[in-house]
Design an enzyme around this catalytic site. Structure first.
Site, PDB file in Angstrom:
ATOM      1  N   CYS A  85      47.980  49.977  50.965  1.00  0.00           N
ATOM      2  CA  CYS A  85      47.304  49.653  49.699  1.00  0.00           C
ATOM      3  C   CYS A  85      46.709  50.906  49.067  1.00  0.00           C
ATOM      4  CB  CYS A  85      46.200  48.631  49.951  1.00  0.00           C
ATOM      5  SG  CYS A  85      45.474  48.018  48.420  1.00  0.00           S
ATOM      6  N   CYS A  89      39.017  48.013  49.275  1.00  0.00           N
ATOM      7  CA  CYS A  89      37.994  46.958  49.241  1.00  0.00           C
ATOM      8  C   CYS A  89      37.320  46.868  50.620  1.00  0.00           C
ATOM      9  CB  CYS A  89      38.616  45.620  48.879  1.00  0.00           C
ATOM     10  SG  CYS A  89      39.600  45.698  47.375  1.00  0.00           S
ATOM     11  N   CYS A  92      38.179  43.857  52.949  1.00  0.00           N
ATOM     12  CA  CYS A  92      39.600  43.477  53.071  1.00  0.00           C
ATOM     13  C   CYS A  92      39.948  42.939  54.464  1.00  0.00           C
ATOM     14  CB  CYS A  92      40.488  44.674  52.758  1.00  0.00           C
ATOM     15  SG  CYS A  92      42.231  44.232  52.826  1.00  0.00           S
TER      16      CYS A  92
HETATM   17  C1  LIG Z   1      44.649  40.810  51.184  1.00  0.00           C
HETATM   18  S1  LIG Z   1      44.835  40.681  49.471  1.00  0.00           S
HETATM   19  C2  LIG Z   1      46.442  41.344  49.176  1.00  0.00           C
HETATM   20  C3  LIG Z   1      46.891  41.355  47.743  1.00  0.00           C
HETATM   21  C4  LIG Z   1      46.264  42.379  46.822  1.00  0.00           C
HETATM   22  N1  LIG Z   1      46.110  43.628  47.416  1.00  0.00           N
HETATM   23  C5  LIG Z   1      44.964  41.861  46.254  1.00  0.00           C
HETATM   24  O1  LIG Z   1      43.918  42.372  46.593  1.00  0.00           O
HETATM   25  O2  LIG Z   1      45.045  40.914  45.486  1.00  0.00           O
HETATM   26  C6  LIG Z   1      45.104  38.936  49.172  1.00  0.00           C
HETATM   27  C7  LIG Z   1      43.860  38.194  48.688  1.00  0.00           C
HETATM   28  O3  LIG Z   1      42.917  38.142  49.744  1.00  0.00           O
HETATM   29  C8  LIG Z   1      41.642  38.359  49.215  1.00  0.00           C
HETATM   30  N2  LIG Z   1      40.772  38.857  50.283  1.00  0.00           N
HETATM   31  C9  LIG Z   1      40.788  40.057  50.867  1.00  0.00           C
HETATM   32  N3  LIG Z   1      39.828  40.163  51.811  1.00  0.00           N
HETATM   33  C10 LIG Z   1      39.171  38.978  51.834  1.00  0.00           C
HETATM   34  C11 LIG Z   1      38.081  38.457  52.592  1.00  0.00           C
HETATM   35  N4  LIG Z   1      37.467  39.190  53.517  1.00  0.00           N
HETATM   36  N5  LIG Z   1      37.693  37.190  52.347  1.00  0.00           N
HETATM   37  C12 LIG Z   1      38.314  36.432  51.409  1.00  0.00           C
HETATM   38  N6  LIG Z   1      39.358  36.866  50.672  1.00  0.00           N
HETATM   39  C13 LIG Z   1      39.772  38.137  50.871  1.00  0.00           C
HETATM   40  C14 LIG Z   1      41.904  39.378  48.118  1.00  0.00           C
HETATM   41  O4  LIG Z   1      40.866  39.459  47.186  1.00  0.00           O
HETATM   42  C15 LIG Z   1      43.178  38.840  47.512  1.00  0.00           C
HETATM   43  O5  LIG Z   1      42.904  37.893  46.514  1.00  0.00           O
HETATM   44  S1  SF4 Z   2      41.953  43.227  49.168  1.00  0.00           S
HETATM   45 FE1  SF4 Z   2      42.829  44.688  50.620  1.00  0.00          FE
HETATM   46  S2  SF4 Z   2      44.953  44.733  50.113  1.00  0.00           S
HETATM   47 FE2  SF4 Z   2      43.934  43.821  48.339  1.00  0.00          FE
HETATM   48  S3  SF4 Z   2      43.415  45.544  46.987  1.00  0.00           S
HETATM   49 FE3  SF4 Z   2      41.688  45.292  48.316  1.00  0.00          FE
HETATM   50  S4  SF4 Z   2      42.090  46.735  49.991  1.00  0.00           S
HETATM   51 FE4  SF4 Z   2      44.007  46.375  48.963  1.00  0.00          FE
END
Ligand SMILES: C[S@@+](CC[C@H](N)C(=O)[O-])C[C@H]1O[C@@H](n2cnc3c(N)ncnc32)[C@H](O)[C@@H]1O
Ligand code: SF4
Length: 363
Positions: A85, A89, A92
């Protein structure tokens, strides 16, 4: 003598006719199987579990949780094909623990196995799905799933920062839904969370992608993770203006080995909010009809998640326990280790109008 020859000839002709009719019927049956989406038996690489083994497995599973509905059909699947990525975040829960991505032909083989096992909806996620090969890998999978596998619903979840208009021109027609994640309408809060890259504005980008979705007729969705840094925000005005078909609001979730615990790449404890704080956020936004809340419990067992090796990930124990790859043991065997709860999937509204052809959208 002449009569005997004539009888033999007629018999031969009859036999030829029967063979041809049989072959014709068989071919027709195979075609109908594909047209009607009827599931064929296990193909190469798929499970050869006997009925008794399957029954034994399901009985043991039932004993552990009598309410549990065992699925054999992966109706809606989330394929996290990359963990890489461009954002950072802090909360994440699907982090860059490997840089592995399957070769496209293997990914397609897995998608075909899933379709044969009953998949109707595929969602591509990550990591950031538009990062690998600048979105071309993702585009080819989207096209394959819509054009060749004819899936009713093909969707993507992205942070939105790497999407170009050219991608919509090439692949927009094959995509039903694009979800873009946005946790705040305050640029500083996004930076604090880590949902940013350099000086680029996440919110301006979100607006740009929203406009392309309208232009290229892709249903637009928003995902937000509610955490300590945005829990007191009122997003009503912004969400109303963006007018998504769905606004998914997640309670920040901790997953051992991803964003909490010894070998994790993130420490997300400081992002976690209470049930009450989450409820207060939902109450503040109750005027927004498309809001779909997802508490921690709903999230843990109501998703079928495939990782970069096409292994199902079972999140019930608060970590991601992988099954074997569907490419090695087939869908039916791997899915027994997915931790997926179809009841919870239905309860969270997992089955909705997910094909853009069925949505009454004002583009
Ligand atoms: C892992 S991300 C991957 C896709 C993309 N990178 C994004 O951020 O949309 C998929 C979804 O999971 C959410 N997400 C990530 N970490 C999370 C957490 N700890 N609790 C709940 N949702 C989470 C993100 O905001 C996103 O909507
Ligand atoms: S939630 Fe994780 S995978 Fe999605 S943008 Fe943020 S760092 Fe990247």
């Amino acid at each position: 003598m002449l009569l005997a020859n004539q009888v033999a000839l007629v018999r031969l002709l009859l036999q030829l006719c029967i063979t041809n009719v049989h072959a014709l019927l068989s071919a027709l049956l195979v075609r109908m199987t594909v047209w009607m989406g009827v599931r064929p038996g296990p193909g190469p690489g798929q499970s050869q579990l006997t009925a008794r083994q399957q029954l034994r497995g399901s009985r043991a599973e039932k004993r552990r949780d009598p309410d549990r509905v065992l699925v054999t059909s992966p109706r809606s699947v989330n394929y996290h094909f990359t963990r890489q990525c461009n954002y950072k975040c802090g909360f994440c829960f699907h982090t860059a623990k490997t840089s592995f991505v399957l070769p496209i032909e293997e990914a397609k083989r897995g998608l075909l196995l899933l379709k044969q096992a009953g998949m109707e909806k595929i969602n591509f996620s990550g990591g950031e799905p538009f990062l690998h090969q600048r979105g071309e890998f993702l585009g080819e999978m989207v096209r394959y799933c819509k054009q060749e596998l004819q899936l009713p619903s093909v969707s993507i979840v992205s942070n939105g920062s790497m999407i170009k208009e050219k991608w919509f021109q090439s692949y927009g027609e094959y995509l039903d839904i694009l979800a873009v994640s946005c946790d705040s309408f305050d640029e500083d809060t996004n930076r604090t969370i880590g949902r940013a890259q350099g000086r680029k504005s996440h919110i301006e980008n979100l607006q740009k992608v929203r406009d392309w979705c309208r232009e290229y007729k892709v249903a637009f969705k928003i995902n937000s993770v509610i955490n300590t840094f945005n829990v007191h925000e009122d997003m009503t005005e912004h969400i109303t203006a963006l007018n998504p078909v769905r606004w998914k609001v997640f309670q920040c979730l901790l997953i051992e080995g991803e964003n909490t615990g010894g070998n994790s790449l993130r420490e997300a404890e400081k992002f976690v909010i209470t049930e009450q704080d989450f409820q207060d956020f939902l109450d503040r936004h109750k005027s927004i009809e498309c809001l779909v809340p997802e508490s921690n419990q709903k999230m843990r067992d109501s998703y079928l998640i495939l990782d970069e090796y096409m292994r199902f990930l079972d999140c019930r124990a608060g970590r991601k326990d992988p099954s074997k790859s569907i490419l090695d043991v087939g869908v039916q065997e791997a899915i027994q280790f997915s931790g997926f709860d179809e009841k919870m999937f239905l309860k969270r509204g997992g089955k909705y109008v997910w094909s853009k052809a069925d949505m009454k959208l004002e583009w």
